[in-house]
Structure formats: structure tokens, C-alpha cells
Write an enzyme that holds these catalytic residues in place. Structure first.
Site: not given
Ligand code: AMP
Length: 404
Positions: A16, A97, A186, A247, A389
Site C-alpha cells: 500500500n 492497493r 474502501h 474530511r 484489507e
């Protein structure tokens, strides 16, 4: 593309890569067993650092990491010095990823020159994330030239959404020529957690409807019908939907024009404020949910409001996701906040009685790992399901290679 046979028992090196960090894990696709994890941070700055963890022991080094090539060099050194030896425990593939696959990538793909070129063309859709992902892929191709490399997209799981769910009501030209639409993110987490939730319920995935609430620094909800995403809260970018660390989630689209008129705010300033200064940070000056909870417990008003805004937005999205699904079997909480915050889960589920969810307060308070947190009488179940993940990326990579 040669399709060399891949040993299904071989681990996958999951990568990642961000713009200034490189996270990796050597993981077995069949069992999820993690053989090593690592994080290299502050790439490109003078004070880089690296942590490589094997068998619960952290090996930490601090040194300048010039660029992504230097980060991969450090990764191979870490494996050589602290194990496992990559010649003995050889990975069968590298799984990357990738944040944004646009509408181009509806599933995991094996990386070749054409895929890389398409990823470069998609950069305007995710200018903060995709360049780091691409840099990681480019260096990994040089570092591991003999290994098949696979891209797993955060957006791909949501490509099953119907047009009614992914279409924004904006001018046709934007939609047709600029690819303006909801993509969602996601996806690997929503895929993993919805599948595990069906397994925990003991029902076939194809017959199970789940709302997954992925609540970490970034947060999104996903309505999963029979294992397929049919709606999600994030949109064109990872800003829309739920309140996050920095955010804001849903906003009035009139806000940029209004702020420009009344305060002369420029678009780059607005973009920065929405990515880095909003959410929990904007509400209470702190992007970390643990700090918000602690301050709320101490009676801090800003932190209390921040908590309440997060809950309100979650209740809105949970309610609308349930109606989109038509029939709901379970709600699953995951990621840093979803897995750990007893109070947030309780606050949301206490307002979800209308959906047929009855919270088991004791189970919720003591939840560790995969836990059912609704009562046995609850018409709709609620679970905590820790996300994984990396395992999902490894599984995706091996499944693709087994069939190619
Ligand atoms: P993630 O992005 O999944 O790593 O999640 C990060 C978020 O999870 C941060 O806001 C953390 O404060 C929050 N978090 C981690 N541990 C806990 C905890 N024990 N209780 C509440 N929030 C937590």
C-alpha cells in the site's frame, strides 16, 4: 502476458504505497496468516523511519528514505535482516492497493504496461492518492521483476452499483465527457466485512443484505445486497458521505461559490480545507476519535458536538442504506472507530430500533474481535467485524492468478 503457474500456498506481498509512505504485509491468501508487516514513513524527507514487525517483534530504524526506490530497497533489507527470508518464503505475487480505478477497472487486474498507462490517465480522479500508488507499482516491478503483480482497487467493489445509485444529477456534458459520477471507496474492506458478516450469520452471501459501516480516519457506509455493492456514501472523491478525521462528508454543493463570494476563498484553499481541516478536526480541533471521546467524557462541548454530528450523519446513512436494500439482515461496524468505540456503536444503534436492531449493551461493551452486539431476539443483527484489507488483497490476487 505469460501465465506462469502460481503456487496457491505461497504468500502474497501486499503493498500500500502512498505519496510519502509504504505499508506492506507478507500474508497467506488461504489462511490470512500474516508473516511480516512493515511501514516506511516520511519518504522524501530527511527524517524517514521504518518499522518491520515479525512474530510480534518490532524492528525500527530511522534514516533518510529518498524516494520510493529507496523505500523498496529498505523493504528488501528489512526482510533479509529480520525475516522471513524472501528466497525461502518466496511470495507468489505482489498485490498493490490502488485507490481509484475509475469506471475502467471493475475488478482486480494483472499489471502490465497498458494497465499502468491507464492508471496514469486516472490520476486526475485521485490526485492525492493514485500518484503514490503508481510510484509503488513502478518500483515494485523493478524490484520483483519475476513476480506477477496485481492491482486491487478501492473502487472496484462498487462497480456493481446501479446507474440510479452512481449518477449525480449534474449536466450531461460533465457526466459524458468528464466521467463525473459516484465511484465509492474502501471496496476491499466492504467486500471482506460483508462476506465475513454473512459467514457469522451462517447465511449464504448471495442471500444476505448488510450495511457495512467502515469508520476509520476515512469513513464510508456501503449497502451490500447479496455480496454486491448497491450504494455507498463516498462519491467521486473520498470526501463525500460520513464525517471523517479531517474530511467533512456531505455538504451543500453551494458552499464553494458562497465562500468565494463572501470571503474570496480560492478553489485550492477550499480543497485543502475540505481534505485536511474539516471533519473532527474542523469540529473540535482534533482528528483523532480517541481524543474526541476522552474530551467528551470530560465534558468538553466542542468534542460533544463533534460526536453528535458524527452520530447524526451515521444514522442518516444507515437509515437510507437500509431502505435502499429493502430488507436488512445485519449491520457491521469496522475500522479503527467502528471496531473500538463502544460509545459510538451504542449511540448509533440506540437510534436504529426502527430498523429492528436491538443492541446487546454488554456484548457491545466487551466486544473484542468478531462479536455479535445485538440481542438474540433482535430481528436484524449487528456485528463488530475487524477489517482485513491486506488479506482481501492477497485473496483477490491469488484468485485472479489462479484463473489467468
Ligand atoms: P483507521 O483509519 O482505521 O486506522 O482508524 C483510525 C481512527 O480510529 C482514529 O480516529 C482513532 O482515534 C480511532 N480509534 C482507534 N482506536 C480507538 C479506540 N480504542 N477507541 C476509539 N477510537 C479509536
Amino acid at each position: 502476458m505469460p501465465s506462469d503457474p502460481v503456487d496457491p500456498a505461497a504468500p502474497v506481498l501486499v503493498i500500500n504505497a502512498g505519496s510519502s509512505s509504504l505499508k506492506y504485509q507478507l500474508v497467506r491468501a488461504d489462511t490470512g496468516q500474516s508473516l511480516a508487516t512493515g511501514l516506511i514513513e516520511r519518504i522524501g524527507l530527511d527524517d524517514g523511519s521504518a518499522r518491520h514487525t515479525v512474530d510480534g517483534t518490532d524492528h525500527v530504524t530511522e534514516q533518510e528514505v529518498r524516494d520510493h526506490a529507496a523505500a523498496f530497497e529498505l523493504l528488501t533489507v528489512q526482510f533479509a535482516e529480520h525475516g522471513p527470508d524472501l528466497r525461502e518464503t518466496a511470495p507468489g505475487a505482489v498485490g498493490h492497493r490502488v485507490v481509484h480505478g475509475g469506471a475502467k477497472f471493475a475488478s482486480t487486474v494483472r499489471i502490465d504496461d497498458e494497465v499502468l498507462e491507464t492508471l496514469r490517465r486516472l490520476v486526475p480522479l485521485a490526485p492525492l492518492h493514485n500518484p503514490g500508488n503508481i510510484a509503488g507499482i513502478e518500483v515494485a516491478l523493478e524490484t520483483f521483476p519475476d513476480l506477477p503483480q496485481v492491482a486491487v482497487f478501492d473502487t472496484a467493489f462498487h462497480q456493481t452499483m446501479p446507474a440510479a445509485a452512481f449518477t449525480y444529477a449534474v449536466p450531461l456534458a460533465w457526466r459524458q465527457t468528464l466521467n463525473i459520477r459516484r465511484y465509492g471507496f474502501h471496496g476491499t474492506s466492504h467486500a471482506y466485512v460483508s462476506r465475513r458478516t454473512a459467514e457469522l450469520l451462517g447465511r449464504p452471501l448471495e442471500e444476505t443484505n448488510v450495511v457495512v459501516l467502515h469508520l476509520g480516519n476515512g469513513a464510508s457506509s456501503c449497502a451490500v445486497e447479496g455480496g454486491r455493492s448497491v450504494d455507498t456514501s463516498m462519491g467521486l472523491t473520498p470526501l463525500e458521505g460520513l464525517v471523517m478525521g479531517t474530511r467533512p462528508g456531505d455538504l451543500d454543493p453551494g458552499l464553494p461559490a458562497h465562500l468565494s463570494r463572501v470571503s474570496g476563498l480560492t478553489l485550492p484553499e477550499f480543497d485543502h480545507a475540505l481534505n485536511k481541516e474539516s471533519g473532527l478536526k474542523g469540529l473540535a480541533g482534533d482528528s483523532d476519535f480517541r481524543a474526541i471521546e476522552q474530551r467528551r467524557a470530560d465534558g468538553d462541548e466542542e468534542a460533544t458536538l463533534a460526536f453528535d454530528v458524527v452520530v447524526q450523519q451515521l444514522v442518516r446513512h444507515l437509515g437510507s442504506s437500509a431502505l435502499v436494500l429493502g430488507r436488512l439482515d445485519a449491520v457491521a461496524f469496522t475500522a479503527g472507530i467502528g471496531e473500538n468505540s463502544t460509545e459510538l456503536r451504542a449511540a448509533v444503534l440506540q437510534r436504529a430500533g426502527l430498523l429492528g436492531i436491538e443492541l446487546d449493551a454488554d456484548a457491545n461493551a466487551t466486544a473484542r474481535g468478531e462479536t455479535r452486539i445485538s440481542t438474540t431476539d433482535s430481528a436484524v443483527a449487528a456485528f463488530v467485524v475487524p477489517t482485513n484489507e491486506e488479506w482481501e488483497i492477497a485473496r483477490e490476487a491469488m484468485q485472479l492468478l489462479a484463473h489467468s
